[in-house]
Design an enzyme around this catalytic site. Sequence first.
Site, PDB file in Angstrom:
ATOM      1  N   TYR A  47     -37.512  33.030  37.511  1.00  0.00           N
ATOM      2  CA  TYR A  47     -37.128  33.401  38.633  1.00  0.00           C
ATOM      3  C   TYR A  47     -35.362  33.304  38.648  1.00  0.00           C
ATOM      4  CZ  TYR A  47     -41.742  32.614  40.616  1.00  0.00           C
ATOM      5  OH  TYR A  47     -42.941  32.538  40.842  1.00  0.00           O
TER       6      TYR A  47
ATOM      7  N   LYS B 200     -46.692  27.613  27.225  1.00  0.00           N
ATOM      8  CA  LYS B 200     -47.199  28.520  26.437  1.00  0.00           C
ATOM      9  C   LYS B 200     -46.608  29.029  25.287  1.00  0.00           C
ATOM     10  CE  LYS B 200     -50.689  31.864  26.406  1.00  0.00           C
ATOM     11  NZ  LYS B 200     -52.212  31.299  26.496  1.00  0.00           N
TER      12      LYS B 200
ATOM     13  N   ASP C  16     -52.864  28.094  30.345  1.00  0.00           N
ATOM     14  CA  ASP C  16     -53.982  28.723  30.785  1.00  0.00           C
ATOM     15  C   ASP C  16     -55.314  27.723  30.876  1.00  0.00           C
ATOM     16  OD1 ASP C  16     -53.665  28.780  28.228  1.00  0.00           O
ATOM     17  OD2 ASP C  16     -54.358  30.689  27.965  1.00  0.00           O
TER      18      ASP C  16
ATOM     19  N   ASP D  38     -45.230  27.344  40.192  1.00  0.00           N
ATOM     20  CA  ASP D  38     -45.403  27.970  41.368  1.00  0.00           C
ATOM     21  C   ASP D  38     -46.942  28.107  41.524  1.00  0.00           C
ATOM     22  OD1 ASP D  38     -45.118  29.134  43.715  1.00  0.00           O
ATOM     23  OD2 ASP D  38     -44.220  30.899  42.906  1.00  0.00           O
TER      24      ASP D  38
ATOM     25  N   ASP E 146     -49.985  25.722  44.103  1.00  0.00           N
ATOM     26  CA  ASP E 146     -50.750  26.407  45.064  1.00  0.00           C
ATOM     27  C   ASP E 146     -52.286  26.225  44.695  1.00  0.00           C
ATOM     28  OD1 ASP E 146     -48.540  27.155  46.240  1.00  0.00           O
ATOM     29  OD2 ASP E 146     -49.334  29.094  46.772  1.00  0.00           O
TER      30      ASP E 146
HETATM   31 MG    MG Z   1     -45.666  29.531  46.096  1.00  0.00          MG
END
Ligand code: MG
Length: 333
Positions: free
Chosen positions: A125, A170, A203, A227, A231
């Site tokens: 980001y 990763k 993963d 992120d 969630d």
């Molecule tokens: Mg979010």
Amino acid sequence: MTYRICLIEGDGIGHEVVQAGRRLLEATGLAFEFTTAEAGWDAFQRYGSALPTETLQAVRNANATLFGAVSSPLQPVRGYRSPIVALRRELGLYANLRPVLSQPVPASRPGIDMLIVRENSEGMYSGRERSDENEAVTERVITRHASQRIARLAFELAATRRGHVTIVHKANVLRATCGLFRETAFDVAREFPQVRAEEMLVDTAAMRLITAPERFDVLVTTNLFGDILSDEAAALVGGLGLAPSGNIGQTHAIFEPVHGSAPDIAGQGTANPTATFLAVAMLLDYLGENQIANSVRQAVEGTLRDGIHTPDLGGRATTLAVIESVVERLARS
Ligand code: MG
Ligand code: NAI
């Protein structure tokens, strides 16, 4: 000591849940001085900016900020920038904390108590993107400095919990970026011999969050991975109405429910204030008021256990009924 708290309601149910949060703060018996500031879509319509400079200043002047939620237009609108993203950048809020704690509601699995520590300033980001007709590139920026900073916070927090950090990456594929993140996190781990450090590929972590969430204490990871995983984890313990978060920097911090402005239920008096209450508990922890923070969490848990549930949890309780139950329990504790 009087704490100065900035309240940013934002849009939609942001108004209702931040008012609820204010009532809870007032019920703690601590001394607060509140300032209110505007941000979001309504502010943008009124002032031409979703984050007026007065708001930024109010956050800077506060010991901590409680943020509701804002509405963002679905199509890009000229001049509109997400105020929470801008606040994170302006104030150097480099860490996003997402506690994931089992709650006594049918939608929550039992036995979960973890904290996801997400790097909030770089990674995928970073905003370094370019594209032409046939190719699009997003650069993933990982620095030693930011990795060190987030890993230190994760290990410090783990030392106050069950003393276990899972470093999620990763590095087998993203050798350069995740390689640096992994190496730096393990360097930091050596400063904390009392904390157990393990690593896990992202993963695998996504899978184990579902198959064995109880095994996790603190997870630390890069921006995009954090992120997504946070969630996913929120869904294990009752979902949006219950999930709080904190944006932490060196000098400032903003606490907020994870949910958005919920225009579908705004103004009806049925928004679940629990996520905001748990954000208030995080805010109190940040101020060093850990005992009161724990009392807040217990008052929330008692209310949920007694079945005082808003419609999102399958109940019929109003926002006000939940507020009153939590405030009354806090007064008795
Ligand atoms: Mg979010
Ligand atoms: P949302 O989180 O606002 O709502 C999703 C669903 O969950 C809706 O059905 C809503 O009624 C329900 N819900 C959310 N919070 C609730 C609560 N406390 N109590 C009861 N029900 C609740 O996400 P959505 O609909 O995708 O976005 C709506 C607006 O919010 C958009 O403009 C979006 O950009 C914004 N948004 C803002 C965020 C923020 O300010 N941090 C985060 C996510 C979305």
